[in-house]
Scaffold this motif. Structure first.
Motif, mmCIF file in Angstrom:
data_model
loop_
_atom_site.group_PDB
_atom_site.id
_atom_site.type_symbol
_atom_site.label_atom_id
_atom_site.label_comp_id
_atom_site.label_asym_id
_atom_site.label_seq_id
_atom_site.Cartn_x
_atom_site.Cartn_y
_atom_site.Cartn_z
ATOM 1 N N LEU A 17 0.951 -1.188 -0.142
ATOM 2 C CA LEU A 17 0.056 -0.022 0.083
ATOM 3 C C LEU A 17 1.014 1.206 0.033
ATOM 4 O O LEU A 17 0.724 2.162 -0.557
ATOM 5 N N THR A 18 2.038 1.326 0.663
ATOM 6 C CA THR A 18 3.006 2.332 1.094
ATOM 7 C C THR A 18 3.477 2.500 -0.480
ATOM 8 O O THR A 18 3.700 3.709 -0.865
ATOM 9 N N ARG A 19 4.021 1.470 -1.194
ATOM 10 C CA ARG A 19 4.714 1.637 -2.380
ATOM 11 C C ARG A 19 3.731 2.195 -3.360
ATOM 12 O O ARG A 19 4.072 3.086 -4.109
ATOM 13 N N GLN A 20 2.232 1.753 -3.631
ATOM 14 C CA GLN A 20 1.467 2.221 -4.460
ATOM 15 C C GLN A 20 0.950 3.565 -4.235
ATOM 16 O O GLN A 20 0.866 4.406 -5.421
ATOM 17 N N TYR A 21 0.950 4.050 -3.122
ATOM 18 C CA TYR A 21 0.494 5.340 -2.890
ATOM 19 C C TYR A 21 1.458 6.348 -3.241
ATOM 20 O O TYR A 21 1.416 7.355 -3.794
ATOM 21 N N LEU A 22 2.793 6.128 -3.084
ATOM 22 C CA LEU A 22 3.819 6.810 -3.435
ATOM 23 C C LEU A 22 4.064 6.886 -4.852
ATOM 24 O O LEU A 22 4.362 8.067 -5.415
ATOM 25 N N GLU A 23 3.834 5.817 -5.613
ATOM 26 C CA GLU A 23 3.693 5.825 -7.053
ATOM 27 C C GLU A 23 2.840 6.580 -7.611
ATOM 28 O O GLU A 23 3.470 7.293 -8.896
ATOM 29 N N ARG A 24 1.765 6.866 -7.112
ATOM 30 C CA ARG A 24 0.905 7.980 -7.701
ATOM 31 C C ARG A 24 1.073 9.398 -7.187
ATOM 32 O O ARG A 24 0.111 10.252 -7.607
ATOM 33 N N GLY A 25 1.984 9.500 -6.356
ATOM 34 C CA GLY A 25 2.222 10.885 -5.889
ATOM 35 C C GLY A 25 1.952 11.451 -4.481
ATOM 36 O O GLY A 25 1.684 12.753 -4.273
ATOM 37 N N ASP A 26 1.310 10.481 -3.961
ATOM 38 C CA ASP A 26 0.823 10.798 -2.708
ATOM 39 C C ASP A 26 1.727 11.015 -1.329
ATOM 40 O O ASP A 26 2.976 10.566 -1.745
ATOM 41 N N PHE A 29 2.506 8.511 5.273
ATOM 42 C CA PHE A 29 3.473 8.526 6.586
ATOM 43 C C PHE A 29 3.206 6.916 6.757
ATOM 44 O O PHE A 29 2.033 6.365 7.325
ATOM 45 N N ALA A 30 4.363 6.170 7.055
ATOM 46 C CA ALA A 30 4.434 4.671 6.974
ATOM 47 C C ALA A 30 4.811 4.587 8.663
ATOM 48 O O ALA A 30 6.024 4.702 8.732
ATOM 49 N N ALA A 31 3.970 3.830 9.294
ATOM 50 C CA ALA A 31 4.313 3.460 10.679
ATOM 51 C C ALA A 31 4.468 2.120 10.910
ATOM 52 O O ALA A 31 3.881 1.244 10.255
ATOM 53 N N CYS A 32 5.447 1.690 11.729
ATOM 54 C CA CYS A 32 5.645 0.466 12.242
ATOM 55 C C CYS A 32 6.489 0.493 13.544
ATOM 56 O O CYS A 32 6.929 1.586 13.891
ATOM 57 N N ARG A 33 6.635 -0.630 14.159
ATOM 58 C CA ARG A 33 7.410 -0.825 15.352
ATOM 59 C C ARG A 33 8.820 -0.292 15.527
ATOM 60 O O ARG A 33 9.337 0.362 16.288
ATOM 61 N N HIS A 34 9.292 -0.809 14.503
ATOM 62 C CA HIS A 34 10.943 -0.646 14.271
ATOM 63 C C HIS A 34 11.493 -0.235 12.699
ATOM 64 O O HIS A 34 11.746 -0.919 12.012
ATOM 65 N N PRO A 35 11.028 1.155 12.464
ATOM 66 C CA PRO A 35 11.271 1.442 11.251
ATOM 67 C C PRO A 35 12.726 1.480 10.704
ATOM 68 O O PRO A 35 13.055 1.354 9.631
ATOM 69 N N ASN A 36 13.524 1.739 11.785
ATOM 70 C CA ASN A 36 15.033 1.583 11.384
ATOM 71 C C ASN A 36 15.621 0.328 11.186
ATOM 72 O O ASN A 36 16.623 0.079 10.163
ATOM 73 N N ALA A 37 14.677 -0.938 11.452
ATOM 74 C CA ALA A 37 14.998 -2.042 10.850
ATOM 75 C C ALA A 37 14.276 -2.633 9.564
ATOM 76 O O ALA A 37 14.361 -3.678 9.217
ATOM 77 N N ALA A 38 13.392 -1.611 8.894
ATOM 78 C CA ALA A 38 12.526 -1.836 7.902
ATOM 79 C C ALA A 38 13.385 -1.520 6.790
ATOM 80 O O ALA A 38 13.125 -0.733 6.167
ATOM 81 N N LEU A 41 11.352 -0.335 3.542
ATOM 82 C CA LEU A 41 10.964 0.940 3.673
ATOM 83 C C LEU A 41 11.950 2.056 3.526
ATOM 84 O O LEU A 41 11.801 3.034 3.028
ATOM 85 N N GLN A 42 13.177 1.663 3.983
ATOM 86 C CA GLN A 42 14.351 2.549 4.220
ATOM 87 C C GLN A 42 14.730 2.852 2.754
ATOM 88 O O GLN A 42 14.957 3.830 2.085
ATOM 89 N N ALA A 43 14.542 1.680 1.770
ATOM 90 C CA ALA A 43 14.720 1.938 0.461
ATOM 91 C C ALA A 43 13.776 2.539 -0.148
ATOM 92 O O ALA A 43 14.311 3.714 -1.073
ATOM 93 N N LEU A 44 12.595 2.523 0.048
ATOM 94 C CA LEU A 44 11.319 3.528 -0.487
ATOM 95 C C LEU A 44 11.642 4.762 -0.118
ATOM 96 O O LEU A 44 11.539 5.793 -0.972
ATOM 97 N N GLN A 45 12.197 5.207 1.022
ATOM 98 C CA GLN A 45 12.510 6.461 1.449
ATOM 99 C C GLN A 45 13.613 6.987 0.776
ATOM 100 O O GLN A 45 13.402 8.414 0.422
ATOM 101 N N LEU A 46 14.547 6.441 0.539
ATOM 102 C CA LEU A 46 15.335 7.151 -0.217
ATOM 103 C C LEU A 46 15.065 7.253 -1.857
ATOM 104 O O LEU A 46 15.489 8.165 -2.356
ATOM 105 N N GLN A 47 13.970 6.648 -2.205
ATOM 106 C CA GLN A 47 13.472 6.868 -3.632
ATOM 107 C C GLN A 47 12.666 7.982 -3.744
ATOM 108 O O GLN A 47 12.379 8.650 -4.802
#
Length: 243
Positions: A17-26, A29-38, A41-47
């Motif tokens: 869901l995060t990936r597809q919302y980003l792809e269309r330009g939205d 805010f992606a939430a999880c317990r341990h984002p530093n280990a995700a 998600l980290q790769a998507l943030q770089l993109q």
């Protein structure tokens, strides 16, 4: 551009869901317990450095909820979509309940497991929505999508398994249907969605449905929701699910 908050965004359906919302330009805010280990998600943030903001969020912890709200509020004046996706299934990765399948069978069920699953899967979505309600009220035709399951349907339940998971999703359905009635007075539309049996860590390799297909259907649902659908329980394809 929509402003979207997704819980449990580090894998499976939440990640897709995060990936597809980003792809269309939205903005997401992606939430999880341990984002530093995700790592994904980290790769998507770089993109998408200007579109994706990672949040540390434990849906059962009040301090964590407050901190996540503060961060979202600092970056957005409102939210347009909330997807309550975070959940745990005993015996599967991330549940934190041990891997012994015997504890999920009648005769071996444990109180502490039941409370943890109910807290995460049922009470968690309610408290997340409550925490972000004011931001949702400021949004544009804001929508709340609560990821449920056919296992949470009393009508469809036909197996003597997944006691805690099934009960927690049925409880979530009631919590969020109740919230839908009250929040509907402010123009919010909230629905429960069965995402289907997906090929994820939780769903297993035997599932035929890809997370990408389910996510695509859920995003379409959220975009097309009308006020008269508030409080409904549907599949990812928009078909009614019996309670």
């Amino acid at each position: 551009m929509k402003r979207v908050l997704i819980t449990g965004a580090n894998r499976g359906l939440g990640l897709e869901l995060t990936r597809q919302y980003l792809e269309r330009g939205d903005q997401v805010f992606a939430a999880c317990r341990h984002p530093n280990a995700a790592t994904e998600l980290q790769a998507l943030q770089l993109q998408y450095p200007d579109k994706l903001i990672l949040l540390s969020l434990d849906v059962t912890d009040e301090a964590s909820l407050a901190a996540a709200h503060e961060l979202v509020d600092a970056h957005a004046e409102a939210l347009d979509i909330l997807i309550n996706n975070a959940g745990i299934l005993p015996g599967h990765p991330g549940a934190g309940l041990g891997d012994d399948p015997a504890t999920q069978r009648l005769g071996h069920l444990r109180y502490q497991d039941a409370m943890q699953v109910l807290a995460t899967n049922a009470v968690g979505p309610l408290l997340v929505t409550q925490q972000f309600l004011e931001l949702l009220k400021k949004g544009r035709k804001s929508r709340i999508v609560n990821i449920s399951t056919g296992l949470g349907s009393l009508t469809l339940k036909a197996s003597g398994s997944q006691y805690h998971y099934s009960a927690s999703k049925a409880a979530m359905n009631m919590y969020m249907r109740t919230l839908a009635i009250e929040a509907g007075h402010d123009g919010l539309v909230s629905i429960m969605v069965d995402p289907g049996w997906m090929r994820t860590d939780m769903g297993g390799t035997g599932a035929a449905l890809l997370p990408a297909d389910s996510a695509r259907g859920i995003i379409r649902l959220a975009d097309q929701l009308h006020a008269e659908e508030n409080g409904s329980f549907v599949t990812w394809q928009g078909k009614p699910v019996p309670w």
